[in-house]
Enzyme design. Structure first.
Site, mmCIF file in Angstrom:
data_model
loop_
_atom_site.group_PDB
_atom_site.id
_atom_site.type_symbol
_atom_site.label_atom_id
_atom_site.label_comp_id
_atom_site.label_asym_id
_atom_site.label_seq_id
_atom_site.Cartn_x
_atom_site.Cartn_y
_atom_site.Cartn_z
ATOM 1 N N ASP A 179 0.969 -1.318 -0.029
ATOM 2 C CA ASP A 179 0.085 -0.180 0.149
ATOM 3 C C ASP A 179 0.956 1.430 0.039
ATOM 4 O OD1 ASP A 179 -2.322 2.065 0.546
ATOM 5 O OD2 ASP A 179 -3.339 0.065 1.212
ATOM 6 N N HIS A 253 -2.962 3.078 -4.615
ATOM 7 C CA HIS A 253 -2.154 2.589 -3.342
ATOM 8 C C HIS A 253 -0.916 2.037 -3.520
ATOM 9 C CE1 HIS A 253 -5.552 3.429 -0.715
ATOM 10 N NE2 HIS A 253 -6.356 2.832 -1.382
ATOM 11 N N GLU A 317 -9.915 2.963 -4.952
ATOM 12 C CA GLU A 317 -9.526 4.262 -4.775
ATOM 13 C C GLU A 317 -8.546 4.919 -5.796
ATOM 14 O OE1 GLU A 317 -10.929 4.385 -0.231
ATOM 15 O OE2 GLU A 317 -8.965 3.542 -0.769
ATOM 16 N N TRP A 383 -16.803 -3.990 -1.653
ATOM 17 C CA TRP A 383 -16.552 -3.241 -0.205
ATOM 18 C C TRP A 383 -17.534 -1.860 -0.091
ATOM 19 C CZ3 TRP A 383 -14.217 1.576 0.630
ATOM 20 C CH2 TRP A 383 -13.737 2.250 -0.558
ATOM 21 N N PHE A 409 -14.218 -4.408 10.099
ATOM 22 C CA PHE A 409 -13.936 -4.685 11.733
ATOM 23 C C PHE A 409 -13.031 -3.781 12.451
ATOM 24 C CE2 PHE A 409 -15.253 -9.441 11.944
ATOM 25 C CZ PHE A 409 -16.468 -8.985 11.679
ATOM 26 N N ASP A 410 -12.413 -2.488 11.450
ATOM 27 C CA ASP A 410 -11.694 -1.490 12.191
ATOM 28 C C ASP A 410 -12.632 -0.612 12.769
ATOM 29 O OD1 ASP A 410 -12.477 -0.793 9.449
ATOM 30 O OD2 ASP A 410 -10.769 0.521 9.332
ATOM 31 N N THR A 459 -5.717 -1.330 9.527
ATOM 32 C CA THR A 459 -5.066 -1.161 10.861
ATOM 33 C C THR A 459 -4.429 0.390 10.814
ATOM 34 O OG1 THR A 459 -3.130 -1.943 9.832
ATOM 35 C CG2 THR A 459 -4.444 -3.455 10.849
HETATM 36 C C1 ACM Z 1 -11.080 -0.266 0.573
HETATM 37 O O1 ACM Z 1 -11.494 -0.081 1.818
HETATM 38 N N1 ACM Z 1 -10.433 1.125 0.024
HETATM 39 C C2 ACM Z 1 -11.232 -1.249 -0.114
#
Ligand code: ACM
Length: 758
Positions: A179, A253, A317, A383, A409-410, A459
């Site tokens: 990333d 990313h 993104e 997502w 889950f964050d 995270t």
């Molecule tokens: C994402 O949450 N950008 C896949």
């Protein structure tokens, strides 16, 4: 009563009698079946670790002894129980697990372990009630995604995480390895990906001042997995029927890779250091043939390491500003006959998809890859809600349901200052359990393209390994039930009845987890008319009966039963817990109620001035040791203390902290309003009734500027009468740092100020 097994099996039929497991109970496998022997050993180790009993695995001897055994039996017909199913029989002669596959045997043994952990603690013997279980999963893809980029987890942790996944009968770990903030996978051909791309200076003044004596420069944060470590982790996962799907992000990313090899980027002078900002960066790979050569060489090493059928190529993104601004990329786009930048991403994905297909692999990407035209055999991770999955399924693509916010889950799982940092929306255990994995707008033919579910653990705000576990468990238990159990078994009450046993398993395994669905919360409001506290007791799941004491002792079911809100004199000490059938569901909650505590609010208990979704942000200091956690809307850091009786108050104290503004928000940065300060360092202002109301206190920030942790500021309050809202807002010259409220204490005239918390 049916035993607690999570995820609930397809069918459990109870029978009469029981089998007693003791030290020395054999676990039998046929000769030459090494997978079976490994599984028998695995079961024995789990039982030893959690119950202290020593089972005796034995290979080559499948005739049960007179005192019975646990027999692991391979069915010749591989299809008899499906790819991952099993049968489990408990009679008074013993336990038999039957399965056609290694995976089925493994899951059967997990269920045996669950039968042996219906209660907690060491035991000389365990009676297992007779029953017959037939079981197989509802979905083929039962996944979690772990982000090892934003924060890095050790190989030992990743293995332990996989182990806990497997105990929930999950079978896919999507591993987010690259990333903007780091490249975490050793690639032999491109060493700078990890020598440069795996390291960053953390954000904030504290980290900048944390000089590494070895270099004389700020200490770097980061790490990566060597290829040997990857092979070890992949083999470890395979034993547990977990496939690791590596995620290599493209075309966005991609900053860490571009910092390591600037020629890969779409601008002339990309940053020279990996960033510690969160958010969406503009840096995309370019579309030169040499960049595709790079990506294919990387993927070649990735495919050597990861036998997974799927390779995840991200695709989310990818803002196209740099592609739009680059004459070279525009020229290439026109030469390719590609209509626009979205279609250029489509070309990018298709080219990589073709390469993967030529090597016998399949491409999977986030739902944005649908936008530019997508290879026919590509699979979608949906997502941005479930729309991506619906579009995918209607156009014949397979899809994994992974919608934000429910399967992110964050997000925090409960209210309250003790909750670890995370995204600020609350995704409770029940929110996860209530998710419907069968979108009603799909025909049953289209439904068959929904291959499963996955929850994602990003995270940015999950700095430690313990907090990864805390975010995951027990919400993963709810996810597992959606992904494994038949739709007809879906039953929140039944899940809640089985949950305390699951929490006991986590305790026995030493896995950090949240108990916030069942733990009692004490809410208390000051009643000035009577000088009492109005107290209410709840737990999030509204499960069990709540009992409380006022003498400091932990309650039992004989303690007073909470029925409705009641009043207590001040000061009082209350201890409360929830019970089912005489058993406490979690540890009790204690609270000291005083004149001061009732006039104190943590930032998590204040309201925000906006409707934006906030972040629960951890302070960046101290470098070592516990840090404050602030609930803050980074676009509008402003808080409301609602409905407070100001009569008789003398002063106000505010704990304030500063956190770096390390967020890539693009043009939205212009939306952040900066209130001009009166002093060079700025102030915290307190306004009456609304943020544009009368300013009743000004707390200069000067004493806090040089302190990177929380500073308590104080100011006198002119006499006020009656109930009002208070607005807290900072004046400042720049967006960085973000000033944040940690807590507010209103101090009555007849009480001395007490520094900090009581
Ligand atoms: C994402 O949450 N950008 C896949």
């Amino acid at each position: 009563m049916a035993p607690s097994i999570i995820p609930e099996p397809q069918s459990i039929v109870l029978a009469d009698g029981h089998f007693t497991v003791t030290d020395g109970t054999p676990v039998l496998c046929a000769a030459g079946d090494s997978d079976c022997s490994w599984t028998a050993d695995y079961l024995a180790k789990l039982v030893k670790r959690t119950r202290g009993l020593s089972l005796a695995p034995r290979t080559g001897d499948t005739a049960p002894p007179p005192h019975g055994a646990i027999l692991l039996r391979r069915l010749d017909d591989l299809k008899a129980t499906g790819a991952e199913g099993y049968r489990l029989d408990v009679t008074h002669d013993g336990i038999v697990v039957s399965a056609g596959t290694r995976a089925g045997l493994f899951y059967g043994c997990v269920s045996v372990w669950e039968l042996l952990t219906q209660t907690e603690g060491r035991a000389p013997s365990i009676d297992v009630a007779a029953l017959h279980i037939t079981d197989a999963p509802r979905f083929a893809w039962r996944g979690l995604m772990l982000d090892s980029v934003r924060h890095f987890q050790s190989p030992a942790f990743v293995k332990s995480f996989i182990d806990t996944m497997a105990l929930h009968k999950l079978n896919v770990l999507q591993w987010h390895l690259t990333d903007d903030q780091g490249w975490r996978l050793e690639i032999k051909r491109y060493p700078r990906l990890t020598s440069v791309g795996a390291w960053r200076v953390p954000a904030g003044a504290g980290a900048a001042a944390d000089i590494d004596p070895a270099t004389g420069k700020p200490r770097l944060y980061g790490g990566f997995y060597t290829q040997d470590e990857i092979r070890d982790i992949v083999a470890y996962a395979k034993r547990r029927n977990v496939t690791i799907v590596p995620e290599i992000e493209m075309p966005g990313h991609a900053l860490a890779a571009i910092v390591a090899y600037p020629k890969l980027g779409s601008v002339k002078n990309p940053p020279k250091q990996v960033s510690s900002d969160w958010g969406v960066f503009p840096y995309l790979y370019n579309v030169d043939d040499s960049t595709f050569d790079f990506l294919e060489n990387v993927l070649t090493e990735v495919m050597e390491l990861f036998p997974s059928q799927y390779i995840h190529v991200g695709g989310d993104e990818a803002v196209k500003d740099q592609w739009k601004a680059s004459p070279k990329i525009q020229a290439r786009m026109h030469a390719l006959g590609v209509a626009d930048e979205n279609a250029l991403q489509g070309y990018f994905t298709a080219r990589i998809g073709k390469f993967l297909a030529a090597h016998g692999r399949r491409l999977i990407g986030w739902d944005e890859i649908l936008e530019g035209g997508v290879p026919p055999d590509a699979t979608i991770t949906s997502w941005r809600g479930i729309d991506g999955a619906i579009t995918a399924a209607k156009t014949g693509h397979d899809a994994v349901l992974s919608p934000a916010p429910t399967l992110y889950f964050d997000n925090r799982q409960a209210e309250g200052p003790d909750e670890p940092p995370g995204r600020g929306a609350i995704v409770s255990l029940k929110d996860v359990y209530d998710f419907n994995p069968a979108p009603t707008s799909l025909t049953s033919e289209q439904q068959s393209h929904i291959v499963g579910l996955q929850a994602n653990i990003w995270t940015e705000h999950i700095r430690t390994e313990d907090r990864v576990d805390y975010a995951a468990f027990p919400r993963t238990a709810a996810l597992a039930e959606l992904a494994w159990s038949p739709a007809a078994a879906h039953d929140w009450h039944s899940f809640l009845v089985r949950l305390p046993t699951q929490l006991g398993r986590y305790r026995a395994l030493g896995i950090r987890h949240s108990e916030s669905a069942l733990t009692v919360r004490v809410s208390a409001q000051f009643d000035r008319a009577t000088n009492d506290a109005a107290v209410s007791l709840t737990n999030q799941a509204d499960f069990g009966s709540i009992h409380y004491t006022l003498d400091g002792k932990p309650p039992t079911e004989d303690a007073p039963l909470y029925k409705a809100p009641f009043t207590l004199p001040l000061p009082s000490h209350i201890t409360a817990g929830a019970f089912v059938n005489g058993a406490a569901l979690t540890a009790p909650t204690s609270d000291n109620l005083t004149m001061l505590s009732l006039r104190r609010r943590d930032s998590h208990e204040l309201k925000l001035c906006s409707n934006n979704i906030p972040l629960s942000l951890e302070d960046d200091a101290p470098v070592d040791g516990p840090r404050a956690v602030f609930m803050v809307d980074i676009m509008n850091p402003c808080w409301i203390y609602p409905h407070v009786d100001l009569t008789g108050l003398a002063s106000i104290e505010a704990g304030v902290g500063q956190v770096p503004f390390n967020f890539q928000v693009g043009d939205d940065i212009r939306k952040i309003v900066l209130l001009p300060p009166q002093t060079p360092e700025g102030e915290l202002e307190v306004h009456l009734d609304s943020c544009s109301g009368e300013r009743i206190a000004v707390l200069p920030l000067a004493p806090a500027v040089a302190n990177d942790t929380v500073t308590t500021l104080r100011a006198a309050l002119a006499p006020q009468q009656g109930v009002h809202d208070l607005c807290f807002v900072f004046t400042r010259r720049s967006v960085d740092p973000i000033w944040a409220i940690d807590r507010v204490q209103l101090v009555p005239a007849d009480k001395p100020a007490v520094p900090g918390r009581e």
